[in-house]
Write a protein that holds these residues in place. Structure first.
Motif, PDB file in Angstrom:
ATOM      1  N   SER A  34       0.828  -1.207   0.000  1.00 14.46           N
ATOM      2  CA  SER A  34       0.000   0.000   0.000  1.00 14.46           C
ATOM      3  C   SER A  34       0.862   1.257   0.000  1.00 14.46           C
ATOM      4  N   GLY A  35       1.961   1.216   0.776  1.00 10.62           N
ATOM      5  CA  GLY A  35       2.869   2.356   0.777  1.00 10.62           C
ATOM      6  C   GLY A  35       3.502   2.592  -0.584  1.00 10.62           C
ATOM      7  N   PHE A  38       0.867   4.089  -2.879  1.00 11.98           N
ATOM      8  CA  PHE A  38       0.616   5.497  -2.569  1.00 11.98           C
ATOM      9  C   PHE A  38       1.764   6.383  -3.050  1.00 11.98           C
ATOM     10  N   GLU A  39       2.999   5.935  -2.812  1.00 13.08           N
ATOM     11  CA  GLU A  39       4.166   6.741  -3.175  1.00 13.08           C
ATOM     12  C   GLU A  39       4.310   6.878  -4.690  1.00 13.08           C
ATOM     13  N   LYS A  43      -2.085   2.192  -8.604  1.00  9.88           N
ATOM     14  CA  LYS A  43      -3.123   1.515  -7.827  1.00  9.88           C
ATOM     15  C   LYS A  43      -3.956   0.556  -8.663  1.00  9.88           C
ATOM     16  N   THR A  74      -4.806  -4.932  -1.963  1.00  8.93           N
ATOM     17  CA  THR A  74      -4.369  -3.543  -1.818  1.00  8.93           C
ATOM     18  C   THR A  74      -5.050  -2.646  -2.846  1.00  8.93           C
ATOM     19  N   TYR A  78      -7.847   0.578  -2.250  1.00  6.25           N
ATOM     20  CA  TYR A  78      -7.768   1.938  -2.789  1.00  6.25           C
ATOM     21  C   TYR A  78      -8.968   2.265  -3.675  1.00  6.25           C
ATOM     22  N   PRO A 105      -1.030   6.558   3.211  1.00  4.34           N
ATOM     23  CA  PRO A 105      -1.326   5.212   2.682  1.00  4.34           C
ATOM     24  C   PRO A 105      -2.298   4.448   3.576  1.00  4.34           C
TER      25      PRO A 105
END
Length: 412
Positions: A34-35, A38-39, A43, A74, A78, A105
């Motif tokens: 997930s991190g 997000f970074e 997604k 994941t 999102y 995240p």
């Protein structure tokens, strides 16, 4: 239609330790993925897999199927977060709650649910045993318990993934089943009107009142206990508050299931359809005095409506939603509409013809009449297809509940 049957696992201490280690590893890997998502703002399933699949397998030693499910879980989380933000379920853009959900995240709880497919999980339903993949290897002979109805549904209709989850030290599997639907009754003899209310949860046009004052006394007592625990605000009080909140949710769900089952069975037995009020946005439209707000907001009317709809769909019973405007002020006998017709919460007395009845029964008869009129004009059943399966953000922390738990269709 898709239904989810929840069964309880009865693992030995060694088996439970292997299951717990597996859930923790999978959710730790999902939080890391997930991190990355997000970074890098990646997604989508296949795109995110390119960035995370190899690392998940190498760092946590997970199998290929588990790694793929982690990436998909994941991405689904999102997708659910995006849908909730768009729908306004997490406040307005720029609000504190909105920013808290959108600006960091997603994190997964260590005990969050993990999906399993048939390569990772096999069933011996007649022996009430499963064989399941874990990080410690394949664990065979894990016992489970279920009702005879659940076992029959699993044996006949189980298809697709199952979710492993832990709750309060207990282990469960949510198994997806493809249950056939009955042919819809396209020629109902009439409709069974259902009036949803605060004092009486549901009243039918046959005059049957379900879950009335006795339930409200329990709700008032629970609300008082909740208020005391909130006032204390100690760690133990917060733990007890969380436990009672879950207990209340289970009680409401159980009662809603029973009401929905009874309503659908009665409509099916008599060859009728079901008439419901369209209560979309009712919480925003209705203005209540302060003492009434907690009572009005403490029951899951939307959940009850969804239970009636999915049970009716399975039984082939048509459902029609009608405009609820003035159903409580209109006389079911002569059609006269007047605010003063509603003498009190419980009683209705028509100022025109003198008709007297229980207020909720009068309202349910108006709902029935509106549905029948719509049906005669050519209206179709408003029983929708089941909603798309939500994302598997089952491990979302309470502070960021955008994805929430993986919602499963109620057990039949």
């Amino acid at each position: 239609m898709k239904l989810v049957v929840q069964i309880r696992l009865l693992p030995t201490p060694l088996q439970a330790a292997a299951l717990e280690a597996t859930l923790h590893a999978c959710n730790e890997a999902a939080t890391w993925a997930s991190g990355v998502a997000f970074e890098k703002d990646v997604k989508r399933n296949f795109a995110l897999r390119e960035h995370t699949y190899g690392e998940i397998r190498a760092r946590w030693g997970l199998g290929a199927q588990a790694a793929q499910h982690i990436v998909k879980k994941t991405c689904d989380a999102y997708a659910t977060l995006k849908a909730n933000l768009k729908a306004g379920n997490l406040g307005r853009p720029g609000s504190k709650r909105y920013r808290r959900a959108a600006e960091k995240p997603i994190e997964f709880r260590p005990e969050g649910a993990q999906p399993y497919d048939d390569r990772m999980l096999s069933w011996q339903i007649d022996q009430r045993r499963i064989s399941i993949w874990t990080t410690a290897g394949r664990v065979k002979g894990v016992a489970f318990t279920a009702s005879p109805e659940q076992l029959a549904t699993l044996a006949l209709y189980r298809k697709g993934e199952s979710d492993l989850l832990e709750r309060d030290g207990m282990w469960f599997l949510n198994a997806t089943c493809e249950v056939p639907e009955a042919p819809q009754n396209t020629d109902p003899v009439d409709f069974l009107g259902v009036d949803l209310g605060i004092v009486n949860i549901a009243t039918t046009s046959d005059g049957e009142i379900m879950a009335g004052r006795e339930l409200n006394r329990v709700r008032v007592r629970e609300r008082g206990l909740r208020r005391k625990l909130q006032k204390k605000n100690t760690p133990s009080a917060r733990r007890r508050l969380k436990k009672r909140r879950r207990k209340e949710a289970r009680r409401a769900k159980d009662i809603n299931h029973k009401i929905a089952k009874h309503v659908v069975a009665e409509a099916e037995r008599t060859g009728r359809g079901i008439a419901l009020e369209d209560l979309t946005g009712i919480r925003e439209r209705v203005r209540l005095a302060k003492p009434q707000r907690a009572t009005h907001s403490s029951w899951s009317f939307a959940q009850l409506g969804q239970f009636i709809i999915y049970k009716a769909r399975r039984a082939g019973v048509p459902v029609v939603h009608v405009d609820p405007a003035y159903t409580s002020r209109t006389c079911a006998e002569c059609g006269h509409t007047d605010k003063s017709n509603r003498v009190s919460q419980a009683w209705f007395a028509c100022r025109n013809c003198g008709f007297v009845d229980h207020a909720d029964r009068n309202g349910s008869r108006n709902i029935r009449a509106r549905a029948w009129e719509l049906w005669r004009r050519g209206a179709q059943s408003t029983t929708p297809d089941p909603p798309p399966e939500p994302g598997r953000g089952t491990g979302r922390k309470p502070s960021t509940t955008a994805s929430g738990a993986r919602c499963a269709s109620p057990s039949p």
